[in-house]
Design a protein around this motif. Sequence first.
Motif, PDB file in Angstrom:
ATOM      1  N   PHE A 164      65.196  29.179  18.925  1.00  0.00           N
ATOM      2  CA  PHE A 164      65.412  30.498  18.172  1.00  0.00           C
ATOM      3  C   PHE A 164      66.573  30.754  18.714  1.00  0.00           C
ATOM      4  O   PHE A 164      67.131  30.736  19.934  1.00  0.00           O
ATOM      5  CB  PHE A 164      64.432  31.137  18.108  1.00  0.00           C
ATOM      6  N   VAL A 165      67.289  31.655  17.822  1.00  0.00           N
ATOM      7  CA  VAL A 165      68.560  32.599  18.370  1.00  0.00           C
ATOM      8  C   VAL A 165      68.061  33.992  17.856  1.00  0.00           C
ATOM      9  O   VAL A 165      67.493  34.238  16.705  1.00  0.00           O
ATOM     10  CB  VAL A 165      69.829  32.451  17.653  1.00  0.00           C
ATOM     11  N   ILE A 166      68.290  34.930  18.844  1.00  0.00           N
ATOM     12  CA  ILE A 166      68.178  36.304  18.636  1.00  0.00           C
ATOM     13  C   ILE A 166      69.447  37.206  18.429  1.00  0.00           C
ATOM     14  O   ILE A 166      70.232  36.988  19.417  1.00  0.00           O
ATOM     15  CB  ILE A 166      67.144  37.143  19.724  1.00  0.00           C
ATOM     16  N   VAL A 167      69.563  37.795  17.451  1.00  0.00           N
ATOM     17  CA  VAL A 167      70.630  38.571  16.972  1.00  0.00           C
ATOM     18  C   VAL A 167      70.614  40.171  17.438  1.00  0.00           C
ATOM     19  O   VAL A 167      69.698  40.903  16.878  1.00  0.00           O
ATOM     20  CB  VAL A 167      71.473  38.324  15.793  1.00  0.00           C
ATOM     21  N   ASP A 168      71.526  40.576  18.196  1.00  0.00           N
ATOM     22  CA  ASP A 168      71.383  42.108  18.572  1.00  0.00           C
ATOM     23  C   ASP A 168      72.259  42.744  17.769  1.00  0.00           C
ATOM     24  O   ASP A 168      73.561  42.510  17.812  1.00  0.00           O
ATOM     25  CB  ASP A 168      71.673  42.316  20.047  1.00  0.00           C
ATOM     26  N   ALA A 174      74.389  37.410  20.125  1.00  0.00           N
ATOM     27  CA  ALA A 174      73.517  36.496  19.927  1.00  0.00           C
ATOM     28  C   ALA A 174      73.039  35.662  21.177  1.00  0.00           C
ATOM     29  O   ALA A 174      73.897  35.266  21.994  1.00  0.00           O
ATOM     30  CB  ALA A 174      73.960  35.465  18.651  1.00  0.00           C
ATOM     31  N   LYS A 175      71.693  35.347  21.292  1.00  0.00           N
ATOM     32  CA  LYS A 175      71.175  34.734  22.477  1.00  0.00           C
ATOM     33  C   LYS A 175      70.307  33.440  21.882  1.00  0.00           C
ATOM     34  O   LYS A 175      69.564  33.828  21.181  1.00  0.00           O
ATOM     35  CB  LYS A 175      70.542  35.645  23.392  1.00  0.00           C
ATOM     36  N   THR A 176      70.833  32.145  22.257  1.00  0.00           N
ATOM     37  CA  THR A 176      69.983  31.268  21.910  1.00  0.00           C
ATOM     38  C   THR A 176      68.939  30.772  23.000  1.00  0.00           C
ATOM     39  O   THR A 176      69.341  30.780  24.166  1.00  0.00           O
ATOM     40  CB  THR A 176      71.059  29.989  21.780  1.00  0.00           C
ATOM     41  N   VAL A 177      67.724  30.431  22.665  1.00  0.00           N
ATOM     42  CA  VAL A 177      66.598  30.045  23.593  1.00  0.00           C
ATOM     43  C   VAL A 177      66.254  28.783  23.012  1.00  0.00           C
ATOM     44  O   VAL A 177      65.531  28.378  21.886  1.00  0.00           O
ATOM     45  CB  VAL A 177      65.532  31.341  23.455  1.00  0.00           C
ATOM     46  N   THR A 178      65.997  27.878  23.824  1.00  0.00           N
ATOM     47  CA  THR A 178      65.441  26.620  23.656  1.00  0.00           C
ATOM     48  C   THR A 178      64.052  26.600  24.010  1.00  0.00           C
ATOM     49  O   THR A 178      63.824  27.057  25.173  1.00  0.00           O
ATOM     50  CB  THR A 178      66.138  25.487  24.564  1.00  0.00           C
ATOM     51  N   VAL A 179      62.992  26.031  23.489  1.00  0.00           N
ATOM     52  CA  VAL A 179      61.540  26.356  23.542  1.00  0.00           C
ATOM     53  C   VAL A 179      60.975  24.968  23.824  1.00  0.00           C
ATOM     54  O   VAL A 179      61.228  23.908  23.005  1.00  0.00           O
ATOM     55  CB  VAL A 179      60.960  26.907  22.007  1.00  0.00           C
ATOM     56  N   ALA A 180      60.510  24.697  25.089  1.00  0.00           N
ATOM     57  CA  ALA A 180      59.699  23.361  25.248  1.00  0.00           C
ATOM     58  C   ALA A 180      58.653  23.114  24.587  1.00  0.00           C
ATOM     59  O   ALA A 180      57.752  24.064  24.179  1.00  0.00           O
ATOM     60  CB  ALA A 180      59.550  23.349  26.893  1.00  0.00           C
ATOM     61  N   ASN A 181      58.514  21.977  24.156  1.00  0.00           N
ATOM     62  CA  ASN A 181      57.457  21.675  23.299  1.00  0.00           C
ATOM     63  C   ASN A 181      57.132  22.259  22.088  1.00  0.00           C
ATOM     64  O   ASN A 181      55.826  22.595  21.542  1.00  0.00           O
ATOM     65  CB  ASN A 181      56.064  21.699  24.172  1.00  0.00           C
ATOM     66  N   VAL A 182      58.186  22.715  21.435  1.00  0.00           N
ATOM     67  CA  VAL A 182      57.919  23.618  20.188  1.00  0.00           C
ATOM     68  C   VAL A 182      57.613  22.534  18.993  1.00  0.00           C
ATOM     69  O   VAL A 182      57.727  21.454  19.054  1.00  0.00           O
ATOM     70  CB  VAL A 182      59.237  24.450  19.991  1.00  0.00           C
ATOM     71  N   ASP A 183      56.875  22.944  18.102  1.00  0.00           N
ATOM     72  CA  ASP A 183      56.452  22.434  17.024  1.00  0.00           C
ATOM     73  C   ASP A 183      57.638  22.025  15.968  1.00  0.00           C
ATOM     74  O   ASP A 183      58.577  22.766  16.146  1.00  0.00           O
ATOM     75  CB  ASP A 183      55.435  23.294  16.046  1.00  0.00           C
ATOM     76  N   LYS A 184      57.597  20.729  15.954  1.00  0.00           N
ATOM     77  CA  LYS A 184      58.739  20.358  15.005  1.00  0.00           C
ATOM     78  C   LYS A 184      59.098  21.148  13.716  1.00  0.00           C
ATOM     79  O   LYS A 184      60.265  21.163  13.169  1.00  0.00           O
ATOM     80  CB  LYS A 184      59.017  18.898  14.499  1.00  0.00           C
ATOM     81  N   GLY A 203      48.969  23.437  14.080  1.00  0.00           N
ATOM     82  CA  GLY A 203      48.120  23.996  12.912  1.00  0.00           C
ATOM     83  C   GLY A 203      47.622  25.256  13.384  1.00  0.00           C
ATOM     84  O   GLY A 203      46.611  25.957  12.735  1.00  0.00           O
ATOM     85  N   GLY A 204      48.205  26.287  14.373  1.00  0.00           N
ATOM     86  CA  GLY A 204      47.778  27.485  14.606  1.00  0.00           C
ATOM     87  C   GLY A 204      49.155  28.435  14.738  1.00  0.00           C
ATOM     88  O   GLY A 204      50.176  27.820  14.070  1.00  0.00           O
ATOM     89  N   SER A 205      48.948  29.473  15.316  1.00  0.00           N
ATOM     90  CA  SER A 205      50.055  30.576  15.449  1.00  0.00           C
ATOM     91  C   SER A 205      50.218  30.887  16.627  1.00  0.00           C
ATOM     92  O   SER A 205      49.511  31.224  17.816  1.00  0.00           O
ATOM     93  CB  SER A 205      49.699  31.829  14.494  1.00  0.00           C
ATOM     94  N   ARG A 206      51.624  30.816  17.345  1.00  0.00           N
ATOM     95  CA  ARG A 206      51.842  30.911  18.538  1.00  0.00           C
ATOM     96  C   ARG A 206      52.959  32.157  18.913  1.00  0.00           C
ATOM     97  O   ARG A 206      53.789  31.937  18.308  1.00  0.00           O
ATOM     98  CB  ARG A 206      52.550  29.702  19.484  1.00  0.00           C
ATOM     99  N   PHE A 207      52.627  33.141  19.688  1.00  0.00           N
ATOM    100  CA  PHE A 207      53.717  34.266  20.051  1.00  0.00           C
ATOM    101  C   PHE A 207      54.274  33.856  20.979  1.00  0.00           C
ATOM    102  O   PHE A 207      53.688  33.306  22.341  1.00  0.00           O
ATOM    103  CB  PHE A 207      52.838  35.235  20.364  1.00  0.00           C
ATOM    104  N   TYR A 208      55.568  33.979  21.145  1.00  0.00           N
ATOM    105  CA  TYR A 208      56.612  33.719  22.306  1.00  0.00           C
ATOM    106  C   TYR A 208      57.430  34.935  22.553  1.00  0.00           C
ATOM    107  O   TYR A 208      57.630  35.846  21.764  1.00  0.00           O
ATOM    108  CB  TYR A 208      57.494  32.797  21.990  1.00  0.00           C
ATOM    109  N   GLY A 209      57.911  35.271  23.872  1.00  0.00           N
ATOM    110  CA  GLY A 209      58.425  36.104  24.417  1.00  0.00           C
ATOM    111  C   GLY A 209      59.892  36.141  24.012  1.00  0.00           C
ATOM    112  O   GLY A 209      60.321  34.826  23.530  1.00  0.00           O
ATOM    113  N   GLN A 210      60.851  36.984  23.910  1.00  0.00           N
ATOM    114  CA  GLN A 210      62.064  36.804  23.556  1.00  0.00           C
ATOM    115  C   GLN A 210      62.819  35.672  24.482  1.00  0.00           C
ATOM    116  O   GLN A 210      64.112  35.604  24.176  1.00  0.00           O
ATOM    117  CB  GLN A 210      62.864  38.101  23.478  1.00  0.00           C
ATOM    118  N   ASP A 211      62.259  35.476  25.499  1.00  0.00           N
ATOM    119  CA  ASP A 211      62.866  34.623  26.558  1.00  0.00           C
ATOM    120  C   ASP A 211      62.076  33.280  26.299  1.00  0.00           C
ATOM    121  O   ASP A 211      62.722  32.254  26.971  1.00  0.00           O
ATOM    122  CB  ASP A 211      62.719  34.964  28.061  1.00  0.00           C
ATOM    123  N   GLY A 212      61.399  33.040  25.344  1.00  0.00           N
ATOM    124  CA  GLY A 212      60.839  31.537  24.919  1.00  0.00           C
ATOM    125  C   GLY A 212      59.674  31.277  25.844  1.00  0.00           C
ATOM    126  O   GLY A 212      58.878  30.478  25.342  1.00  0.00           O
TER     127      GLY A 212
END
Length: 325
Positions: A164-168, A174-184, A203-212
């Motif tokens: 994801f990318v977070i825009v301030d 903007a800050k780009t964050v690569t997430v390991a093992n993210v759902d496709k 099949g569920g819902s995952r919460f991530y910090g703004q650092d991924g």
Amino acid sequence: MSVTPGIYRLLGCLVVLASVIVPVPAAAHAAERAAAESAAAPVDIVLPGTRVTVREDSKDPLRVTSYSFGKMTYLRRGAGFTRQAAYQEITVAPKGNKALAVPTSYQSGYDSVVLLDLATSKSTRIRTVRKPLVAHYVHWNRNGGKAVLTTERKSGSAWVTSGFVIVDVAAKSAKTVTVANVDKAARFRWSSDGVDVVAEHSGGSRFYGQDGAIRRTLAKTGRPAGGEDAFTPSGRGLMTWCPSSYTEHVCVWDRTSGKLAAKVPGIRPKALWGWWDEKHFIAVIPASGHYQVVLSTLKGKTTRVLAAFSAADWSNKLYLGYTRK
């Protein structure tokens, strides 16, 4: 779509002159009542470039501020909508004072977003990811200070999520964050408190910090749903598409405990476009050869039609962006 306007009551007025109460003439009452009812009555709007009719009321907590139709994108400006040919997507922030647009092409080898000040019409381009990655699906946090976009990469003939990318907004960065093992198929949006981002995971819902970093996973909830915001206005409920083992299609989960709060019976939406209030959500449903955007209760009862359009409109990837006032 023809919908009979509601009837609004106007309190009678009395004119006080020299301590004597004198009734206002009947003709004056009628004129005042007609003016008040005209100002308060719901309004039908046909969206340019489509056959979509939207019904709005000035008291509504949300209204359509942008929409996409095929390869066209429109932004609300004043009382009407104007086509935004340079953008493939545009999303207005809560309160409606700014928007983020995703251009149709790279610039200098980068994808980007354009921050629009809707009061002054000033714009600022902010780089997001380097080609061949793309960043889109804008979701604002509730105070309009930040937005999150989902980044994707090409895998064969398909696009898969990479992070994801977070825009301030204040920093215009903007800050780009690569997430390991993210759902496709993950699509990132904000948690109700604006601290974390949330996406589908296995099949569920995952919460991530703004650092991924992974903060929390709610297993077997189904994927988060709901237009601009998957959480109820209070932030307590998370709306999802129910797991495939359920008969129902729409589920609501308690954000704190992770327990099921509601399974909505009797409704099979084609899309979910967010929460109206704590007890009503916006759904797209088929209706006798066409489609309607409706308000539904958690009991599956339709309480109001917000818009109507043809099957051809729906097939052309129609999306209405509802923004909280």
